[in-house]
Design a protein around this motif. Sequence first.
Motif, mmCIF file in Angstrom:
data_model
loop_
_atom_site.group_PDB
_atom_site.id
_atom_site.type_symbol
_atom_site.label_atom_id
_atom_site.label_comp_id
_atom_site.label_asym_id
_atom_site.label_seq_id
_atom_site.Cartn_x
_atom_site.Cartn_y
_atom_site.Cartn_z
ATOM 1 N N TYR A 3 -23.739 -46.947 39.148
ATOM 2 C CA TYR A 3 -24.979 -47.678 38.894
ATOM 3 C C TYR A 3 -24.996 -48.159 37.446
ATOM 4 N N ASN A 4 -25.900 -49.071 37.164
ATOM 5 C CA ASN A 4 -26.158 -49.512 35.793
ATOM 6 C C ASN A 4 -27.266 -48.659 35.216
ATOM 7 N N ALA A 5 -27.104 -48.244 33.950
ATOM 8 C CA ALA A 5 -28.082 -47.367 33.307
ATOM 9 C C ALA A 5 -28.646 -48.036 32.054
ATOM 10 N N GLU A 6 -29.911 -47.744 31.775
ATOM 11 C CA GLU A 6 -30.571 -48.309 30.598
ATOM 12 C C GLU A 6 -31.549 -47.292 30.016
ATOM 13 N N THR A 7 -31.559 -47.155 28.698
ATOM 14 C CA THR A 7 -32.497 -46.264 28.022
ATOM 15 C C THR A 7 -33.854 -46.952 27.909
ATOM 16 N N SER A 8 -34.915 -46.281 28.391
ATOM 17 C CA SER A 8 -36.242 -46.903 28.414
ATOM 18 C C SER A 8 -37.224 -46.271 27.443
ATOM 19 N N TYR A 9 -37.014 -45.001 27.061
ATOM 20 C CA TYR A 9 -37.931 -44.361 26.106
ATOM 21 C C TYR A 9 -37.197 -43.250 25.369
ATOM 22 N N VAL A 10 -37.522 -43.102 24.078
ATOM 23 C CA VAL A 10 -36.823 -42.146 23.225
ATOM 24 C C VAL A 10 -37.832 -41.385 22.371
ATOM 25 N N ALA A 11 -37.600 -40.084 22.184
ATOM 26 C CA ALA A 11 -38.420 -39.269 21.289
ATOM 27 C C ALA A 11 -37.535 -38.235 20.609
ATOM 28 N N GLY A 12 -37.895 -37.867 19.378
ATOM 29 C CA GLY A 12 -37.129 -36.861 18.644
ATOM 30 C C GLY A 12 -36.063 -37.469 17.765
ATOM 31 N N GLU A 13 -35.011 -36.681 17.481
ATOM 32 C CA GLU A 13 -33.932 -37.097 16.594
ATOM 33 C C GLU A 13 -32.605 -37.138 17.351
ATOM 34 N N PHE A 14 -31.721 -38.046 16.885
ATOM 35 C CA PHE A 14 -30.445 -38.242 17.554
ATOM 36 C C PHE A 14 -29.345 -38.447 16.528
ATOM 37 N N TYR A 15 -28.138 -37.987 16.875
ATOM 38 C CA TYR A 15 -27.013 -38.113 15.953
ATOM 39 C C TYR A 15 -26.319 -39.462 16.084
ATOM 40 N N TRP A 16 -26.727 -40.294 17.016
ATOM 41 C CA TRP A 16 -26.209 -41.648 17.110
ATOM 42 C C TRP A 16 -27.383 -42.621 17.033
ATOM 43 N N GLN A 17 -27.085 -43.893 16.837
ATOM 44 C CA GLN A 17 -28.113 -44.904 16.687
ATOM 45 C C GLN A 17 -28.620 -45.317 18.062
ATOM 46 N N VAL A 18 -29.502 -44.510 18.600
ATOM 47 C CA VAL A 18 -30.029 -44.782 19.931
ATOM 48 C C VAL A 18 -31.032 -45.931 19.860
ATOM 49 N N GLN A 19 -31.054 -46.743 20.910
ATOM 50 C CA GLN A 19 -31.960 -47.879 20.970
ATOM 51 C C GLN A 19 -32.520 -48.009 22.368
ATOM 52 N N ARG A 20 -33.745 -48.502 22.455
ATOM 53 C CA ARG A 20 -34.271 -48.852 23.765
ATOM 54 C C ARG A 20 -33.470 -50.034 24.292
ATOM 55 N N GLY A 21 -33.188 -50.002 25.575
ATOM 56 C CA GLY A 21 -32.453 -51.099 26.161
ATOM 57 C C GLY A 21 -30.949 -50.952 26.117
ATOM 58 N N GLN A 22 -30.431 -49.843 25.537
ATOM 59 C CA GLN A 22 -28.991 -49.621 25.559
ATOM 60 C C GLN A 22 -28.523 -49.505 27.009
ATOM 61 N N LYS A 23 -27.439 -50.212 27.315
ATOM 62 C CA LYS A 23 -26.991 -50.281 28.704
ATOM 63 C C LYS A 23 -25.547 -49.806 28.845
ATOM 64 N N THR A 24 -25.283 -49.135 29.950
ATOM 65 C CA THR A 24 -23.928 -48.705 30.285
ATOM 66 C C THR A 24 -23.743 -48.846 31.793
ATOM 67 N N PHE A 25 -22.479 -48.826 32.213
ATOM 68 C CA PHE A 25 -22.169 -48.723 33.634
ATOM 69 C C PHE A 25 -21.671 -47.310 33.892
ATOM 70 N N ASN A 26 -22.294 -46.612 34.837
ATOM 71 C CA ASN A 26 -22.036 -45.191 35.053
ATOM 72 C C ASN A 26 -21.422 -44.908 36.408
ATOM 73 N N ARG A 27 -20.583 -43.877 36.420
ATOM 74 C CA ARG A 27 -20.091 -43.302 37.670
ATOM 75 C C ARG A 27 -20.361 -41.807 37.632
ATOM 76 N N ASP A 28 -20.935 -41.279 38.698
ATOM 77 C CA ASP A 28 -21.181 -39.844 38.819
ATOM 78 C C ASP A 28 -20.264 -39.254 39.884
ATOM 79 N N PHE A 29 -19.618 -38.152 39.548
ATOM 80 C CA PHE A 29 -18.736 -37.437 40.454
ATOM 81 C C PHE A 29 -19.236 -35.995 40.584
ATOM 82 N N ALA A 30 -18.969 -35.372 41.727
ATOM 83 C CA ALA A 30 -19.409 -33.991 41.929
ATOM 84 C C ALA A 30 -18.428 -33.243 42.808
#
Length: 489
Positions: free
Chosen positions: A352-379
């Motif tokens: 699926y396509n993933a997107e960050t929609s809301y952020v709170a707190g502190e992060f060690y990378w430059q997180v942004q709203r709207g950051q997008k990735t293509f994801n695969r989940d395996f189990a």
Amino acid sequence: MDFRSAQSTHAVCAYCQSTVARQGEVLKRIGKMAELFDDHSLLQLQASGVWKGQAFTLVGRLQYRYGEGTWSEWHALLADGRSAYLSEDNGAYVFSTALTSQRELPTAEQFRVGATTAINGTTFSVASNQSVALIAAQGELPHLPPLGQSFAMVELRSQGTGAIGRDEGSVLSIDYSTQPPTASLGQPVLLDDLKLTGLRDAAVKDEKGRQFSCPNCGAALVVTLAGCQSMSCGACHSLIDLSQGLGGELKHALQDEPVQPLIPLGSSGKLQGVDWQVVGFQHRMGTDPGDPDEQFGWEEYLLYHATRGFIFLVDSTEGWSVVKPCTGAPVLHGNGQSATYLGTTYPLKESYNAETSYVAGEFYWQVQRGQKTFNRDFASGKSLLSQETSRNEVTWSSGSRVESKEVAKAFKLEADAELFKRGDASPLSSILSLNLRTILIGLALIGVLLFVVSSCSRCDPRVENCSTSSSSRSSGGSFGGFSGGGGHK
């Protein structure tokens, strides 16, 4: 100025930041070094430890910046006189030594993120291809790139075997600040295993300059996380970019529809035998590549430990899971229909396509709203594996499911245990104990309920942990949640 290593060609004066180059017995001042970005690292010059039975001392440091943050390379002088590097990023560490390539290394442009290649007979996956720049240095160094000038840095990772000795895979970094480029090969390490002495005392860290005012509303904010690159304002929920430091004009982005985390920021809890602190929270959305109208949401808590680094606690409709970035590179099979990591094969669960929609707190990378990735989940059973792909990086995370009651207990929220229950808390045995008539009545009621829900669902995946399709995020690991690497994330 003392040169402890015969391999060192440069040194930075600790008093005036003058940069000195050594050619034989001749020293030449070539300029002044910029001050270090204070990432509040536990490491410092002259700290010493043991690696593979050999003593070492940290005698120099290189600090780099790339598109989403900074990382450090500590020059380690081994007891036998060789140079090594202890890379520090995201609370993860890799110890590496120089690698002599058996053939000429390709240009940076020839490395395509996600592709595989062979170096000295070992197969590697291209995890990252970034433009980076040196922003500061200190101490004694065998190599000093030009200050502030961008150059390519490529990171490759091997699969690892999972055999005795915790073989999680190797990290090979290629530095294009020199011609020909230089390569180093390393393995992940824990600070505790290095038996380090001479570390900075966390209780007496210099916190000067770590307080500032929100650029949007003026509220007083305090940075508590070492190496913080992004944080949110608790008053107006603005997302603030700290990747350039606290000086000058701070960039910020407004966030509407704030999401309330179930586990409060700042909470401490014990998971998998380790005490973690919740330092960040983000809500993310997934969409089916073939049908953008099919959306689902999930939440991720960023957990921190001073010597263990970071992990993610993921909350989805299917249950809770704990994951951390992989050092090695899992191998994809069958056009991405399965993946093998540390000897275990994981069938594909969903992509699926993933997107960050809301952020709170502190992060060690430059997180942004709207950051997008293509994801695969395996189990595979309770074990989980996740791949996230962006333009410049491929990130893998691995972990396992955890019971909801275990999460509630870990953070001392047993009184709210019902709120932690997810889809995985519905045992089949309770259905089997019912008689046929009850089952038929139940199925009829479920049918009516599903019709009502489909007609007027109030669940909004943009702000809630819910699903409007059969899909739901379960494996975890966030964009930006990369392991330390040989040079960077």
